[in-house]
Structure formats: C-alpha cells, structure tokens
Design a protein around this motif. Structure first.
Motif, PDB file in Angstrom:
ATOM      1  N   THR A  92       0.653  -1.267   0.128  1.00  0.00           N
ATOM      2  CA  THR A  92       0.443  -0.093   0.077  1.00  0.00           C
ATOM      3  C   THR A  92       1.023   1.080   0.157  1.00  0.00           C
ATOM      4  O   THR A  92       0.383   2.356  -0.477  1.00  0.00           O
ATOM      5  CB  THR A  92      -0.930   0.109   1.361  1.00  0.00           C
ATOM      6  N   GLY A  93       2.246   1.027   0.250  1.00  0.00           N
ATOM      7  CA  GLY A  93       2.742   2.231   0.388  1.00  0.00           C
ATOM      8  C   GLY A  93       2.940   2.961   1.579  1.00  0.00           C
ATOM      9  O   GLY A  93       4.153   3.720   1.943  1.00  0.00           O
ATOM     10  N   ASP A  94       2.510   2.624   2.718  1.00  0.00           N
ATOM     11  CA  ASP A  94       2.575   2.599   4.139  1.00  0.00           C
ATOM     12  C   ASP A  94       2.529   1.541   4.948  1.00  0.00           C
ATOM     13  O   ASP A  94       1.353   1.046   5.099  1.00  0.00           O
ATOM     14  CB  ASP A  94       1.308   3.944   3.996  1.00  0.00           C
ATOM     15  N   CYS A  95       3.629   1.538   5.607  1.00  0.00           N
ATOM     16  CA  CYS A  95       3.569  -0.138   6.780  1.00  0.00           C
ATOM     17  C   CYS A  95       2.551   0.000   7.317  1.00  0.00           C
ATOM     18  O   CYS A  95       2.297  -1.285   7.831  1.00  0.00           O
ATOM     19  CB  CYS A  95       5.258   0.040   7.034  1.00  0.00           C
ATOM     20  N   ARG A  96       1.250   0.773   7.645  1.00  0.00           N
ATOM     21  CA  ARG A  96       0.453   1.039   8.645  1.00  0.00           C
ATOM     22  C   ARG A  96      -0.527   0.372   8.098  1.00  0.00           C
ATOM     23  O   ARG A  96      -1.338  -0.200   8.781  1.00  0.00           O
ATOM     24  CB  ARG A  96       0.103   2.484   9.366  1.00  0.00           C
ATOM     25  N   ILE A  97      -0.956   0.180   6.813  1.00  0.00           N
ATOM     26  CA  ILE A  97      -1.784  -0.148   5.689  1.00  0.00           C
ATOM     27  C   ILE A  97      -1.774  -1.801   5.231  1.00  0.00           C
ATOM     28  O   ILE A  97      -0.870  -1.494   4.857  1.00  0.00           O
ATOM     29  CB  ILE A  97      -2.239   0.958   4.706  1.00  0.00           C
ATOM     30  N   LYS A 195     -14.299  17.528  13.894  1.00  0.00           N
ATOM     31  CA  LYS A 195     -13.706  18.212  12.535  1.00  0.00           C
ATOM     32  C   LYS A 195     -12.207  17.975  12.882  1.00  0.00           C
ATOM     33  O   LYS A 195     -11.532  17.844  11.813  1.00  0.00           O
ATOM     34  CB  LYS A 195     -14.708  19.421  12.096  1.00  0.00           C
ATOM     35  N   LYS A 196     -11.693  18.990  14.302  1.00  0.00           N
ATOM     36  CA  LYS A 196     -10.961  19.000  14.142  1.00  0.00           C
ATOM     37  C   LYS A 196      -9.455  17.465  14.197  1.00  0.00           C
ATOM     38  O   LYS A 196      -8.614  17.162  13.700  1.00  0.00           O
ATOM     39  CB  LYS A 196      -9.823  19.486  15.271  1.00  0.00           C
ATOM     40  N   GLN A 197     -10.793  16.326  14.716  1.00  0.00           N
ATOM     41  CA  GLN A 197      -9.898  15.238  14.597  1.00  0.00           C
ATOM     42  C   GLN A 197     -10.188  14.428  13.812  1.00  0.00           C
ATOM     43  O   GLN A 197      -8.739  14.178  13.690  1.00  0.00           O
ATOM     44  CB  GLN A 197     -10.691  14.455  16.188  1.00  0.00           C
ATOM     45  N   ILE A 198     -10.299  14.327  12.733  1.00  0.00           N
ATOM     46  CA  ILE A 198     -10.713  14.242  11.850  1.00  0.00           C
ATOM     47  C   ILE A 198      -9.592  14.020  11.184  1.00  0.00           C
ATOM     48  O   ILE A 198      -9.259  13.849   9.389  1.00  0.00           O
ATOM     49  CB  ILE A 198     -12.674  14.162  10.785  1.00  0.00           C
ATOM     50  N   SER A 199      -9.885  16.458  11.301  1.00  0.00           N
ATOM     51  CA  SER A 199      -8.792  15.960   9.684  1.00  0.00           C
ATOM     52  C   SER A 199      -7.156  16.203  10.664  1.00  0.00           C
ATOM     53  O   SER A 199      -6.882  16.287   9.801  1.00  0.00           O
ATOM     54  CB  SER A 199      -8.949  18.040   9.492  1.00  0.00           C
ATOM     55  N   GLU A 200      -7.041  16.042  11.205  1.00  0.00           N
ATOM     56  CA  GLU A 200      -5.707  15.816  11.573  1.00  0.00           C
ATOM     57  C   GLU A 200      -5.207  14.741  11.329  1.00  0.00           C
ATOM     58  O   GLU A 200      -4.103  13.931  10.953  1.00  0.00           O
ATOM     59  CB  GLU A 200      -5.378  15.785  13.189  1.00  0.00           C
ATOM     60  N   THR A 201      -6.325  13.471  11.695  1.00  0.00           N
ATOM     61  CA  THR A 201      -6.037  11.967  11.357  1.00  0.00           C
ATOM     62  C   THR A 201      -5.949  11.546   9.915  1.00  0.00           C
ATOM     63  O   THR A 201      -5.278  10.839   9.776  1.00  0.00           O
ATOM     64  CB  THR A 201      -7.545  10.997  11.524  1.00  0.00           C
ATOM     65  N   VAL A 202      -6.272  12.410   9.120  1.00  0.00           N
ATOM     66  CA  VAL A 202      -6.180  12.382   8.398  1.00  0.00           C
ATOM     67  C   VAL A 202      -4.881  12.514   7.307  1.00  0.00           C
ATOM     68  O   VAL A 202      -4.410  13.097   6.452  1.00  0.00           O
ATOM     69  CB  VAL A 202      -7.659  12.898   6.938  1.00  0.00           C
ATOM     70  N   GLN A 203      -4.840  13.486   7.298  1.00  0.00           N
ATOM     71  CA  GLN A 203      -3.021  14.038   7.742  1.00  0.00           C
ATOM     72  C   GLN A 203      -2.533  13.775   7.539  1.00  0.00           C
ATOM     73  O   GLN A 203      -1.253  13.711   6.930  1.00  0.00           O
ATOM     74  CB  GLN A 203      -3.071  15.980   8.455  1.00  0.00           C
ATOM     75  N   CYS A 205      -2.876  10.397   7.922  1.00  0.00           N
ATOM     76  CA  CYS A 205      -2.172   9.305   7.914  1.00  0.00           C
ATOM     77  C   CYS A 205      -3.884   9.133   6.517  1.00  0.00           C
ATOM     78  O   CYS A 205      -5.461   9.005   6.866  1.00  0.00           O
ATOM     79  CB  CYS A 205      -3.334   8.031   8.548  1.00  0.00           C
ATOM     80  N   LYS A 206      -3.303   8.985   5.047  1.00  0.00           N
ATOM     81  CA  LYS A 206      -4.271   9.236   4.067  1.00  0.00           C
ATOM     82  C   LYS A 206      -5.975   8.445   3.825  1.00  0.00           C
ATOM     83  O   LYS A 206      -6.051   8.319   3.710  1.00  0.00           O
ATOM     84  CB  LYS A 206      -3.802   9.630   2.694  1.00  0.00           C
ATOM     85  N   GLN A 207      -5.820   6.974   4.487  1.00  0.00           N
ATOM     86  CA  GLN A 207      -6.359   5.819   4.244  1.00  0.00           C
ATOM     87  C   GLN A 207      -6.497   5.432   6.213  1.00  0.00           C
ATOM     88  O   GLN A 207      -6.292   5.166   6.353  1.00  0.00           O
ATOM     89  CB  GLN A 207      -6.249   4.521   3.934  1.00  0.00           C
TER      90      GLN A 207
END
Length: 374
Positions: A92-97, A195-203, A205-207
């Motif tokens: 996936t390009g990201d070892c977390r995923i 909204k802050k938590q969602i935004s920070e999580t997406v930044q 981790c893209k998925q």
C-alpha cells in the motif's frame, strides 16, 4: 543482486527512489550512520517490527521520555516509504496499512453467522473502494440491526484487516455517541473537536477509518458537521479525504429488518432469499422518520452521502450455537453439543409466539459459558 545493486530497482536512476533522491535524503540527515540509536530503534520497530520490546522497556524507565522532533518524524516517513518501495510488507506504500481483503472475506465467512447480506455488501464495497485508483468520495457504510447481531464485530474485523494495528492504529478513530458526545448543550464544542480530529487523522494517514458507534444517538448537527468530509471531492481543500472510510453503527431499522425476516420465515422462505434491494428500500423509509432520529434531521440521506445501508438480520437459535462454539474455541476450551445447547437455551427468544430470534443476538454469550466452567 540486492536492492542496492538492482539496475532496474527502486535505486535505479530515474526510479521512484533514485540515487539522486537518496543522496538528498542522506544530505538532509547529515549522514544516515549518525542517526541516534533511538531513531533507528524507532524505525526498526515501526517498519520491521523488531526491537519494539526494547523500546517499551526504555520508555518505562526513568531515563526515557524522548520524542522525535517534527523534522525527525518527516524523515522517518521518508525512510519508511523508501524501505517499503521494495519491501514486501508495504504494497500500500504505508506500512501501517495492509488492506487484507482476502483475510477479511475468509474471517467474515468463518465467524460472522446468519448475515449473508452484511458479508456480501461489506466485501464488495471495501474491495471496490480500495481497488479504485481515484475514488470520487470517501466510502460511507451504515450498519443497522438489533444489538448483538454483529455490527461492532464486523467493524473491528474491518479495522484488523485493513490496518496492521487494528483498532489501535493511528489511522483509526472510534467515537461512541454517549461517551464522546454526551451533552447536547456542548454540541458546538463537540463539532469543533470532531472536525479537528478527523482532519488531523487524515493528514496523518491518507487512508483513515472512522467508526461511529450508537450513531442513532448522534445529534443531527454533528452529522451535518462531518458531512463535508464524506461529500464528493471538490479540489478546494488542501487535505484529500477521498481515501477515508466512515462506518456508522446503529440500532435504527432493527424492527423493520426483523419484520422482514419474520415474514420470510412465516412464508416458509429461507432467510438467504432476502435480497438487499428488498430490504434496503424499507430500511430507508424507516430512517427518514424524524422521530428521535438524527439521520432524518441531518442532510446525509437527502444528499445521498451514505453509500450502503447494511442490514444485520436477527439471529436464530442455531446462529447462537455457532457463536457459543466460537467463544469456547477463542478461549481454548473444549465443548460439547449439549453445552452449546445449554448456553443457547439461556438466551431470550422473541416474538412471544414463535420464539425465533435471540433478543440479545450473540451478545453476552462469552460471559454465559462461564457457568459451564469447572
């Protein structure tokens, strides 16, 4: 040849990690070999899953307490991506995923009982979304059914097969309505925090995966607050949410789903004959009833932001027995058919006349087997 010598490998000139780019990273770091032992230990733990125990011991000691500066985190991501560009662990390009759809399908088939519709919809939706090179919007699934029918179970399973660390992954956020957002008078504060938590999580981790448990108890303005994160991408924002997944878990629609299942049983038809088209239409009608229903009062339905309404059917006696068997096996305990029957008979079955469906689904099964232990 190793990856350092491969002419056509990631270190080749012009490749995604060509010599020039490697030298640039090396220059910024000063020199790779002078990175502190702690940096390398952190990298080994996060990428190769080695030395994590040593890291935990150091963190618990009085001398611990170090943290990677922001620039160090950036370079760690670069090094992780470089390693993963030729390592088998990171397709996936990201070892977390990990996105192990094959494993998810196998476990749903083996451990989720009586839910042919949920199995099919979840697998097809996840597979189509993850294989899409450029989705137009995040994937939004809404799970509906009585308590104990498997909604939380499937959500946990999705997390464990999409992410290396499952629910503990920094890419996964779980929100429980009455726990995280208990007071309606603070809804404006909750909106800002969410909204802050969602935004920070997406930044970070893209998925990303966001799970909202007891979604029917979410204030409608909270649902509207996160609506932009689930909408079609407009290219206006700097953060791309299209690779995010939203799961809503709700008891709403449970009565409608149960009535359909009961009608099929009374007509002598197998529950496996219940189709998604037949049930989803009735489910949508119930969700549009504004009485005590944040879904109806928000704009999620009218703007068609929920991609699939996933029905979880009520569980019958033989399904409860299968859940009981799984509970014995999970604890490494022997069991007999008589013991499975004993546990299943302890459950309450409804309606009063037919006594067909377990009122608690499979919830509390694992606790009830304690009665049969020496």
């Amino acid at each position: 040849r190793g990856p350092w010598e491969e002419e056509q490998g990631p270190m080749a000139e012009g490749g995604p990690w060509g010599r020039a780019r490697y030298e640039a990273v090396k220059k910024h770091l000063g020199a790779v070999h002078v990175l502190s032992k702690q940096y390398w230990q952190y990298l080994a733990c996060k990428v190769w899953q080695e030395g994590c125990e040593e890291e935990e011991e150091e963190e618990s000691s009085p001398r611990a307490g170090w943290s990677l500066p922001l620039v160090g985190q950036d370079y760690l991501e670069i090094l992780s991506a470089w390693y993963c560009s030729f390592g088998k662990c990171c397709k996936t390009g990201d070892c977390r995923i990990v996105n192990n759809i094959t494993g998810l399908e196998a476990d749903l088939n083996g451990q989720l009982h009586g839910q042919h519709l949920a199995k099919e919809v979840v697998i097809r939706a996840m597979q189509g979304f993850l294989q899409s090179p450029q989705p137009q919007k995040p994937l939004v699934l809404s799970f509906h059914g009585w308590s104990g029918t498997g909604k939380n179970f499937v959500a946990r399973m999705v997390a464990s097969h999409l992410y290396r660390d499952g629910l503990k992954s920094e890419c996964v956020r779980v929100f429980i309505s009455l726990f995280h957002f208990p007071h309606h008078k603070y809804v404006d504060l909750y909106k800002a925090q969410l909204k802050k938590q969602i935004s920070e999580t997406v930044q970070l981790c893209k998925q990303s995966l966001f799970i909202f448990d007891e979604a029917e108890k979410l204030h409608f303005s909270l649902l509207d607050a996160i609506k932009p994160f689930m909408a079609h991408y407009d290219n206006k924002g700097e953060v791309d949410y299209r690779r995010s997944i939203f799961l809503f878990l709700s008891n709403l629609g449970g009565n409608t789903i149960n009535e359909v299942a009961l009608d099929f049983w009374r007509a002598g038809r197998a529950r496996e004959e219940i189709s998604m088209e037949f049930l989803e239409q009735r489910l949508r009608l119930e969700l549009q009833d504004p009485a005590e229903n944040g879904y109806a009062r928000s704009h999620l339905l009218e703007e068609n932001l929920i991609d699939f309404f996933v029905p979880f059917l009520p569980l019958e006696y033989h399904h409860v027995k299968l859940c009981t068997r799984d509970a014995f096996l999970a604890r490494g305990l022997p069991y007999t058919e008589a013991a499975l029957d004993e546990v299943a008979r302890m459950m309450v079955f409804v309606p009063k006349e037919e006594k067909l469906f377990s009122a608690q689904g499979c919830k509390s099964v694992s606790q009830r087997i304690n009665y049969f232990l020496p």
